[in-house]
Design an enzyme around this catalytic site. Structure first.
Site, mmCIF file in Angstrom:
data_model
loop_
_atom_site.group_PDB
_atom_site.id
_atom_site.type_symbol
_atom_site.label_atom_id
_atom_site.label_comp_id
_atom_site.label_asym_id
_atom_site.label_seq_id
_atom_site.Cartn_x
_atom_site.Cartn_y
_atom_site.Cartn_z
ATOM 1 N N MET A 29 0.129 -3.099 -0.794
ATOM 2 C CA MET A 29 -0.846 -3.263 0.277
ATOM 3 C C MET A 29 -1.883 -4.307 -0.115
ATOM 4 S SD MET A 29 -1.330 0.357 2.240
ATOM 5 C CE MET A 29 -2.378 1.154 1.057
ATOM 6 N N HIS A 36 0.004 -3.827 -10.332
ATOM 7 C CA HIS A 36 0.972 -4.536 -9.477
ATOM 8 C C HIS A 36 1.691 -5.640 -10.265
ATOM 9 C CE1 HIS A 36 -2.014 -3.182 -6.293
ATOM 10 N NE2 HIS A 36 -0.882 -2.698 -5.837
ATOM 11 N N VAL A 175 -0.347 1.731 -15.302
ATOM 12 C CA VAL A 175 -1.214 0.890 -16.130
ATOM 13 C C VAL A 175 -2.627 1.444 -16.027
ATOM 14 C CG1 VAL A 175 -2.097 -1.439 -16.514
ATOM 15 C CG2 VAL A 175 0.270 -1.107 -15.765
ATOM 16 N N SER A 185 -6.257 -0.032 -6.419
ATOM 17 C CA SER A 185 -7.067 -0.928 -5.599
ATOM 18 C C SER A 185 -8.358 -0.257 -5.156
ATOM 19 C CB SER A 185 -6.263 -1.380 -4.371
ATOM 20 O OG SER A 185 -5.094 -2.072 -4.769
ATOM 21 N N ARG A 186 -8.376 1.078 -5.108
ATOM 22 C CA ARG A 186 -9.570 1.795 -4.682
ATOM 23 C C ARG A 186 -10.614 1.916 -5.790
ATOM 24 N NH1 ARG A 186 -5.540 4.745 -1.480
ATOM 25 N NH2 ARG A 186 -6.149 4.654 0.725
#
Length: 286
Positions: A29, A36, A175, A185-186
């Site tokens: 996303m 990622h 990770v 990401s949050r």
């Protein structure tokens, strides 16, 4: 070399046949981080070419969740993909993925209604729907997902098996930050104080893992003790769940169960929902 960027179905249909050999897909996303990138590197080792999808999927966000404020950093993400040698980036808009209101979607079934599914009703229906669409659109030989989202990974594997989707699903290791916090990401939502509290999630998992030889009750007790302290921190951790589950079905384990298991945890620090898990082996015979 910059990757080919496809934003529409037509652009994707033009770009996909140009890829020679096998293709590995990393669905994301966006707001790419080192987690990622580790999946992208794994994809590079797994196939001749690598595709990354970037799409914030509205179907997996419930009303009141963070869809509108979810970080969108496309130009930075594209630079990261270029640096990792990604061949194709598929970055559709909502009108491309859902040109009409979807009438037929994937139902996640009982497995999608427990653990994270109980905390976020409908989440896994939306996740599986978009993953199946991406697999159909890009036709990869292998698709790689992070093990941090262990229930998601288990459900995708189940969907692929149940629906005979011709793709191999692989997981990539979680990770972590130096303090143990799983990359997400949050995480960028967290203040310094909230981040300190959030690190209790990984400490709880380590405590549970250390107790695995003594069985399920010991695992949950050791992890729960860490989380109890975090609930009294400032700011506090609001626990959503701490569960010990079967790796394939995510049903709860207890009693004198031995063998493989997943210890999963989720909680909120401030307004941020965070999840984590660790795979472990119950019993002394391991």
């Amino acid at each position: 070399m910059a990757p080919v960027v496809a934003r529409t179905r037509a652009e994707l249909e033009e770009a996909r046949p140009r890829i020679e050999g096998t293709l590995a897909l990393v669905p994301t996303m966006g707001a790419l981080h080192e987690g990622h990138l580790s999946l992208i590197r794994q994809a590079r080792r797994s196939a001749d070419a690598v595709a990354v999808s970037i799409f914030v999927n509205p179907l997996q966000f419930a009303p009141g969740e963070d869809f509108d404020r979810y970080p969108r950093t496309f130009e930075t993400d594209l630079q990261a993909c270029a640096a990792e040698g990604v061949d194709l980036v598929f970055a559709p808009g909502r009108d491309v993925m859902y040109p009409d209101e979807p009438q037929v979607t994937i139902k996640s079934g009982p497995m999608g209604e427990i653990v994270e599914g109980a905390a976020r009703p409908g989440h896994f229906d939306g996740m599986l729907t978009v993953v199946l669409k991406l697999l159909n659109l890009l036709r990869p030989d292998v698709a790689i997902f992070g093990e941090k989202d262990a229930q998601q990974l288990a459900m995708i594997r189940r969907m692929v098996a149940d629906l005979n989707v011709p793709v191999r699903v692989a997981g990539g290791p979680t990770v972590r930050e130096p303090d143990g916090l799983a990359l997400s990401s949050r995480n960028r939502y967290l203040s310094a104080a909230e981040r300190e509290t959030a690190a209790a999630l990984s400490r709880a998992l380590r405590a549970g893992e250390d107790a695995a030889a003594d069985g399920p009750d010991a695992v949950l007790g050791a992890a729960g003790a860490v989380l109890d302290k975090a609930a009294s921190a400032e700011p506090p951790l609001a626990l959503d769940y701490l569960v010990l589950v079967d790796p394939l079905t995510f049903t709860a384990l207890g009693g004198d169960r031995t063998g493989p298991a997943v210890l999963a945890v989720a909680g909120r620090v401030g307004a941020t929902h965070l999840i984590d898990n660790v795979s472990l082996h119950l019993g002394k015979e391991h």
